[in-house]
Design a protein around this motif. Structure first.
Motif, short mmCIF file in Angstrom:
data_model
loop_
_atom_site.label_atom_id
_atom_site.label_comp_id
_atom_site.label_asym_id
_atom_site.label_seq_id
_atom_site.Cartn_x
_atom_site.Cartn_y
_atom_site.Cartn_z
N GLY A 168 14.46 16.91 3.25
CA GLY A 168 13.95 15.57 3.04
C GLY A 168 14.17 14.71 4.27
N LYS A 169 13.22 13.76 4.49
CA LYS A 169 13.32 12.90 5.67
C LYS A 169 12.71 11.54 5.34
CE LYS A 169 12.41 14.74 9.64
NZ LYS A 169 11.68 15.30 10.81
N VAL A 170 13.43 10.51 5.78
CA VAL A 170 12.95 9.14 5.63
C VAL A 170 12.86 8.52 7.02
CG1 VAL A 170 13.37 6.87 4.63
CG2 VAL A 170 14.04 8.93 3.37
N CYS B 276 0.85 -1.19 0.00
CA CYS B 276 0.00 0.00 0.00
C CYS B 276 0.89 1.24 0.00
CB CYS B 276 -0.90 0.02 1.23
SG CYS B 276 -1.94 -1.45 1.37
N VAL B 277 0.62 2.12 -0.94
CA VAL B 277 1.35 3.38 -1.03
C VAL B 277 0.35 4.51 -0.90
CG1 VAL B 277 2.89 4.79 -2.43
CG2 VAL B 277 3.03 2.30 -2.57
N ALA C 140 1.77 21.50 1.40
CA ALA C 140 2.96 22.30 1.64
C ALA C 140 4.22 21.44 1.54
CB ALA C 140 2.88 22.97 3.01
N GLU C 141 4.07 20.17 1.84
CA GLU C 141 5.17 19.24 1.68
C GLU C 141 4.63 17.97 1.03
OE1 GLU C 141 6.90 18.32 5.42
OE2 GLU C 141 5.10 17.41 6.25
N ALA C 142 5.54 17.24 0.38
CA ALA C 142 5.18 15.98 -0.26
C ALA C 142 5.44 14.84 0.73
CB ALA C 142 6.00 15.79 -1.53
N LYS C 143 4.46 13.91 0.82
CA LYS C 143 4.58 12.80 1.75
C LYS C 143 4.22 11.50 1.03
CE LYS C 143 2.93 15.66 5.62
NZ LYS C 143 1.86 15.82 6.64
N ASP D 209 7.02 -0.94 6.93
CA ASP D 209 6.52 0.37 6.49
C ASP D 209 7.64 1.40 6.54
OD1 ASP D 209 5.70 2.51 8.94
OD2 ASP D 209 6.17 0.45 9.56
N VAL D 210 7.57 2.35 5.58
CA VAL D 210 8.54 3.44 5.45
C VAL D 210 7.76 4.70 5.09
CG1 VAL D 210 10.47 4.36 4.12
CG2 VAL D 210 10.45 1.95 4.73
N SER D 211 8.16 5.83 5.69
CA SER D 211 7.55 7.12 5.38
C SER D 211 8.62 8.06 4.83
CB SER D 211 6.91 7.73 6.62
OG SER D 211 5.84 6.94 7.08
N VAL D 212 8.24 8.85 3.81
CA VAL D 212 9.16 9.80 3.18
C VAL D 212 8.48 11.16 3.14
CG1 VAL D 212 10.49 10.35 1.11
CG2 VAL D 212 10.12 7.96 1.74
N LYS D 213 9.24 12.21 3.48
CA LYS D 213 8.73 13.57 3.41
C LYS D 213 9.74 14.45 2.69
CE LYS D 213 6.27 13.40 7.86
NZ LYS D 213 6.14 14.04 9.19
N ALA D 214 9.25 15.43 1.95
CA ALA D 214 10.12 16.39 1.28
C ALA D 214 9.39 17.71 1.16
CB ALA D 214 10.53 15.88 -0.10
N ALA D 215 10.13 18.80 1.31
CA ALA D 215 9.54 20.12 1.23
C ALA D 215 10.56 21.11 0.72
CB ALA D 215 9.01 20.57 2.60
#
Length: 1244
Positions: free
Chosen positions: A1157-1159, A1115-1116, A1122-1125, A1138-1144
């Motif tokens: 960016g954060k993983v 599942c994605v 304001a930021e991409a997740k 599970d893994v979460s990725v954020k970028a802004a």
């Protein structure tokens, strides 16, 4: 007592009359034993080598005071191939007999004061045999100075006119002189050497100063016995050593060692006068080349009666390479080329008559004859042009390659002029352009080998350009200017200047396209007359009233001349006052690229440009990327003596948003030469005018409204001028333009009309559909010799050493296809949008490339040397059925599972010691340079032996197929031979599709894409229901495991929005199933959903494994605000990992762009964890290497984050946080003017 005194007086008088200067007494006969030997290899133990040996007796008798006869007898020829501890020289009676038959006849030569004059022989004696005689006589080409013991001079020898250093010592006991002569063959002024196939590869003198790829020296030792008649050579030894590498000779080489010895057996008084028949002059002592084009070094075959052999070979190659490529026969195309080169013109006509009626044979023949490269091909082409018995397409394809391969001479250039006047040349637009461009390329090659280059060669093109200007024919102007650009003749400058604005004596109002062609026509004259080109281009650049595009092109050509520092500073001073920002931006960005250049040809220009950039940076350092640009980037390695450079040009003016012209080109720098690879260019005159200074309604966010704004402008194409091209493109290879085309307004109208949905049976698309419905097939196979570059040099033995590279490819594409359309269109092609289309097809697409490097002796009689051979086949066979349901936006694809191994890609190479001869062409000795082991247990790996092997496969048992990668390398390396040893030895690598054990029988593999799942609600509904359930479970899991309130709140908000939003829709549904008869399908099913909202965009993807006893899902979940997740979960019901990725992206203080960016992860698989640990270990070392600093912080254990801030126009600040590691921070330059990081970087 009186007798003893008399004897002493006689001896004293005799000793005072002894002479050391070399001479031969015409009244005496001298018998010598001669032995010559040459071998090739790496000079390392346990590595195979090859060589040849010639032994004979040489008898010299006098004819007159300065004329002598040389008679060779007792000849023995032997060759060597193998390993020093196992093999020796093998006597070859057949080759011995062949050479002895010619050497048995006497040779006459002139000789005086230690120098060989004219050499004469019978007319039937071949040049190859005369060269062996030169090798023997070379011992007598020695200058003895009786007044000096050490001296140097420039003298003529078998290698040409070279520098010789002499040293003389005297044997106190025998009074013999020991003379040592050393010849510097590498730097001969008039070297007996020859190049083939390198006319367009420009010599880079500065690169040669950094290292050589070939060096040669010769040392001779003579023992001279003094006599009253002159010095007598009693013993002589010659040793020539040559080192060759693909790179610098300092770092590992192939080695040639040629030795020869001469020993005096006896001297007798001539008993009778020698008899001989009429002879002809064969030249002096300098080596002469013969039949180099027909002596192909990588094969030997019987060349008698070549026509039937060539016909049989072409037919066989055409048949076995139809439908697929037979890799075992691809090398035979080289045999065809050799047979075509030795046959007479009548043989070509005979072959044409026998092969022209069969399309496959005809194609192979026309592809092959371009390799003939002499007058026969011109005669054949002229006959075809006059007979008009081939198509214009066949004509331009053949003449393009034939002129490119042609060995130029004044006679051939004169013959080639006829093609510019033949009516058939102008029967087709592209044919006429090709004829003109190809003739220009021929002139360019002519000027490489003949200096000064006569203006008569380029005169037909000058006449074309003048006539086009007189008649105001814009099309002919462009053709003639592009042909002059290919020629690069300095004598064309006066004619080109008539087209140039600002320098023409009589200004003419010409379109920008013509002016652009005129400026670029000077591009190759930059190396032949750089000062005149500098005067013209600088004059144009400084005239601010000229169009911006013309000034920028002039600036580009100016810098192709490698201007001096003074000239660069002159340009810089004027740029400081430049008002046109397009010109300023173009010039400044080009100077930036040169300032950071590392290639040898730009060494001095780089220094000047770096100073210019520092002066101009305060004013032009922050110009927008929307301005015109000229980017230059390159790389060069001094150890490899190799590099590459690329340039990109975008020319604009202030009144248009669309660039006027875009160009890109690349160059290869290798072994002291610069080879221009591929250049592409596009002009957009019509489109530029259509868009003007802006696009109404264009916001710049590339949304659908922007697309519609662009489309609305394009719909106004009918308003364009009729005589201005909408679009123009060109292409150049090795600096030579071979293709250009204009799309006119009329052409565009015809295309739109033909492919319009309203078009009917007059449309070519309809004809294609009808053909497919009946069932169609297409078979295309083409042989193409991409590269044949050769370098020849004489050796002291009179045998030619050759360094050659051959690159040949065979490409095959064939397919069978049949289409069914339901319902079939009856009124217009637009009805296809309401039809279901079914396609059944099978076929093959592939290419096999063969590459050789030969280093060794190559004569028409025998070959001996080292040969690197590489075979690289690509293959993609297919058999499938496809169904497209246009109304339902559904696509299906079925193909059978793999039942046998399919090799998609492979490369195999090995280095061999080779020996071949013309008497036994089918019995070549080919030994791998590294000995193979019969039994692995017998092979003891030594420290300098490397033999890695690997086979990795991944199998999809569901589908019954797998993918394998395998490789094997075998090397014997020496650190002083780096980097050469990387290429020496056996290499094999392959990528394959292989059958795999299936869970159950598979009949077919089925792919299905549904781009409108709403019409199939059951599958989409089930997947969405599953997705909602899994999202609830994920939310609960996040509540339990999230470490921060912010993270928990964010996921709450995201999932609640998704669950509560009733507008969630499936975007597409994709299936990949293995279908078995009477059984449920197995495989994977994926659905993507999209949820549009006011302030946030959501998308979800769920992939499910379909089959018994499986609950694996992925599942994605993504959102963009304001930021991409992105939140990725997979495993059993998406719950295992599970893994979460954020970028802004933000701006610091409103000016400095920042990217964060954060993983984060809770659980990941072991493989991913291991990969992550490797990266974690790698980053700190690389960070330190690039000047980053460290900070001790407490970082989260399951999180990686990075922050990048644009600190200045040419640098960024970066901070990376890793688990269990200190934070890495640094400042890195990112502009084109720097390729690395500053060592004084600090953390952000």
């Amino acid at each position: 007592m009186r007798g003893l005194l008399l004897c002493c007086l006689v001896a004293l008088a005799t000793s005072q009359n002894l002479r050391y200067d070399i001479s031969l007494n015409p009244k005496r006969t001298y018998e010598y034993k001669y032995e010559g030997e040459v071998n090739f290899g790496l000079g390392k133990p346990n590595l195979a080598e090859s060589g040849v040996r010639i032994i004979c007796k040489a008898t010299i008798t006098g004819v007159s005071a300065q004329t002598f006869l040389l008679q060779v007898s007792e000849l023995a020829f032997a060759d060597y191939n193998g390993f020093a501890d196992k093999n020796g020289y093998d006597f070859s009676p057949k080759v011995t007999k062949r050479i002895a038959a010619e050497l048995a006849k006497p040779f006459m030569f002139e000789y005086a004061r230690g120098h060989i004059g004219d050499i004469r022989a019978y007319a039937e004696i071949s040049t190859a045999v005369v060269n062996i005689i030169r090798g023997i006589l070379g011992f007598f080409q020695v200058t003895v100075k009786t007044t000096q013991t050490i001296y140097e001079l420039e003298e003529t020898g078998i290698h040409g006119k070279c520098q010789s250093n002499y040293a003389i010592e005297e044997n106190e006991e025998t009074k013999d002189w020991i003379i040592t002569q050393v010849v510097d063959v590498t730097n001969c002024k008039e070297k007996a050497a020859m190049y083939r196939g390198m006319a367009t590869a420009v010599v880079d003198k500065l690169s040669k100063e950094r290292g050589e790829s070939v060096i040669s020296t010769v040392r001779y030792n003579y023992t001279i016995k003094p006599t009253t008649e002159g010095g007598l050579i009693t013993r002589a030894h010659g040793l020539e050593q040559q080192h060759f590498s693909f790179f610098s000779v300092k770092d590992g080489t192939f080695k040639m060692q040629a030795m020869k010895n001469l020993v005096l057996l006896r001297v007798n008084d001539s008993s009778r006068a020698s008899t001989y028949g009429p002879m002809e002059s064969k030249g002096n002592i300098v080596y002469k080349f013969e039949d180099v084009d027909t002596n192909i070094p990588i094969l030997k075959q019987d060349l008698n009666d070549p026509v039937p052999k060539a016909i049989e070979l072409i037919k066989r190659l055409a048949e076995v390479n139809s439908g697929s490529i037979d890799n075992a026969t691809t090398e035979d195309s080289i045999k065809v080329y050799q047979l075509l080169r030795v046959m007479p013109y009548e043989g070509l006509e005979n072959m044409w008559k026998q092969l022209a009626e069969n399309p496959k044979y005809r194609c192979w023949f026309l592809d092959s004859i371009v390799e003939i490269a002499d007058v026969k091909i011109l005669n054949f082409l002229e006959t075809r042009f006059k007979a008009k018995d081939w198509t214009p397409t066949e004509a331009w394809q053949t003449i393009l390659m034939a002129f490119h391969k042609l060995d130029v001479s004044p006679e051939l250039v004169e013959i080639a002029k006829v093609f510019l006047k033949l009516p058939f040349s102008k029967s087709d637009t592209y044919l006429w352009q090709t004829v003109a461009l190809s003739y220009g390329s021929l002139v360019n090659k002519y000027c490489v080998y003949y200096t000064p280059c006569p203006v008569t060669a380029v005169q037909p093109l000058l006449d074309m350009a003048i006539e086009a200007l007189r008649s105001d024919n814009k099309e002919e102007m462009v053709v003639s200017l592009k042909a002059l650009g290919n020629a690069g003749h300095p004598g064309s400058m006066k004619t080109i200047m008539r087209y140039l604005p600002g320098v023409a004596a009589t200004p003419v109002d010409l379109p920008l396209q013509v002016q652009s062609a005129a400026v670029q026509a000077m591009r190759l004259i930059t190396t032949r007359d750089p000062h005149r080109v500098q005067d013209v281009t600088l004059t144009m650049f400084l005239q601010k009233d000229l169009p911006s595009e013309v000034r920028m092109l002039a600036f580009r050509i100016l810098f192709d001349t490698k201007p001096s520092m003074a000239l660069v500073f002159t340009v810089t001073a004027h740029l400081q006052e430049e008002k046109d920002l397009q010109v300023a931006s173009f010039a400044y960005s080009y100077l930036q690229g040169f300032a950071s250049s590392r290639t040898p040809d730009n060494h001095y220009l780089s220094i000047a440009s770096s100073f210019a950039v520092k002066i101009l940076a305060p004013r032009f350092g922050r110009l927008s990327y929307y301005c015109s640009k000229a980017k230059h980037i390159d790389w060069f390695d001094n150890r490899w003596l190799a590099g590459i450079s690329s340039e990109f040009f975008m020319l604009k003016n202030t009144s248009n948003i669309i660039p006027s012209e875009i160009m890109s080109k690349s160059k290869l720098h290798i072994i002291g030469r610069i080879i221009e690879l591929l250049e592409l260019g596009i002009r957009a005159d019509g489109i530029k005018d259509l868009f003007g200074a802006g696009i109404p309604g264009f916001k710049g966010d590339f949304s659908m409204s922007d697309v519609m704004a662009i489309f609305s402008v394009l719909q106004k194409w009918e308003t364009l001028e009729n005589d201005k091209p909408i679009l123009s493109v060109y292409s150049r290879i090795t600096g030579q333009e071979w293709f250009f085309a204009d799309m006119s307004k009329e052409t565009l109208r015809n295309i739109i009309t033909a492919f319009s949905p309203a078009a009917w049976k007059s449309s070519p698309l309809w004809a294609m559909i009808e053909s497919l419905q009946r069932g169609t097939s297409w078979d295309y196979t083409r042989a193409f010799s991409t590269l044949e570059t050769r370098y020849f040099q004489a050796t002291t033995l009179g045998l030619p050493v050759e360094i050659s590279k051959y690159y040949n490819s065979i490409t095959a594409i064939n397919f069978n296809a049949k289409v069914a359309v339901n319902p079939p269109p009856t009124e217009s092609l637009g009805q296809l949008w309401n039809s279901e289309i079914t396609l059944e097809t099978d076929g093959f697409a592939g290419c096999t490339k063969d590459f050789w490097v030969f280093y060794g002796i190559n004569t028409k009689l025998f070959q001996s040397g080292s040969e690197l051979k590489i075979k690289n086949p690509y293959a993609f066979p297919w058999k499938l059925s496809a169904k497209i349901n246009v109304p339902e936006k559904k696509f299906e694809l079925d193909f059978p599972p793999s039942k046998e191994e399919i090799q998609l890609f492979s490369v195999r190479s090995d280095l061999y010691a080779v020996s071949r001869n013309i008497e036994e062409p089918d019995s070549a000795k080919i030994t791998p340079i590294i000995p193979p082991s019969a039994d692995p247990s017998d092979e003891v790996l030594k420290p300098n032996t490397w033999h890695p092997t690997s086979r990795m496969c991944y199998e999809w048992n569901i589908y019954g197929m797998g993918f394998c990668k395998e490789y094997e390398l075998k090397r014997q390396y020496y650190y002083e031979e780096y980097p050469l040893y990387y290429f020496l030895g056996y290499s094999k690598m392959a990528f394959k599709i292989v059958p795999a054990q299936t869970i159950k029988p598979v009949d077919r593999i089925h792919f299905e894409l549904d781009a409108d799942p709403s019409k199939h609600p059951m599958s989409a509904h089930q997947l969405l229901k599953t997705l909602r359930r899994l999202s609830k479970e994920a939310t609960q899991q996040i509540n339990l495991s999230s470490h921060s309130a912010t993270s928990r709140d964010s996921h709450h908000r995201h999932h609640n929005i998704f669950l509560e939003n009733s507008t969630t829709e499936a975007v597409f549904n994709f299936k990949a199933f293995a279908i078995s008869e009477n059984q449920k399908p197995e495989g994977y099913d994926a659905v993507m959903c999209y949820t549009p909202e006011a302030s946030i965009k959501n998308a979800q993807l769920i992939v499910s494994q379909v089959g018994a006893n499986t609950n694996w899902k992925m599942c994605v979940d993504t959102s963009l605000d304001a930021e991409a997740k992105a939140h990725v979960r997979w495993g059993a019901e998406c719950q295992t990992y599970d893994v979460s990725v954020k970028a802004a992206a933000t701006y610091i203080n409103g000016s400095k762009p920042e990217l964060r960016g954060k993983v984060q992860w809770n659980r990941i698989s072991e493989n991913m964890a291991e990969i992550g640990k490797r990266i974690e270990r790698y980053i700190p070392g690389m960070a330190f290497l690039y000047g980053f600093s460290q900070e001790n912080e407490r970082n989260p254990e399951q999180e990686v984050s990075a922050t990048v801030v644009v600190a200045w126009t040419d640098s960024v600040d970066m901070k990376i946080k890793l688990p269990e590691k200190p934070s890495q921070g640094g400042s890195s330059e990112c502009s084109s003017s720097s390729s690395g990081s500053r060592p004084d970087g600090s953390s952000s």
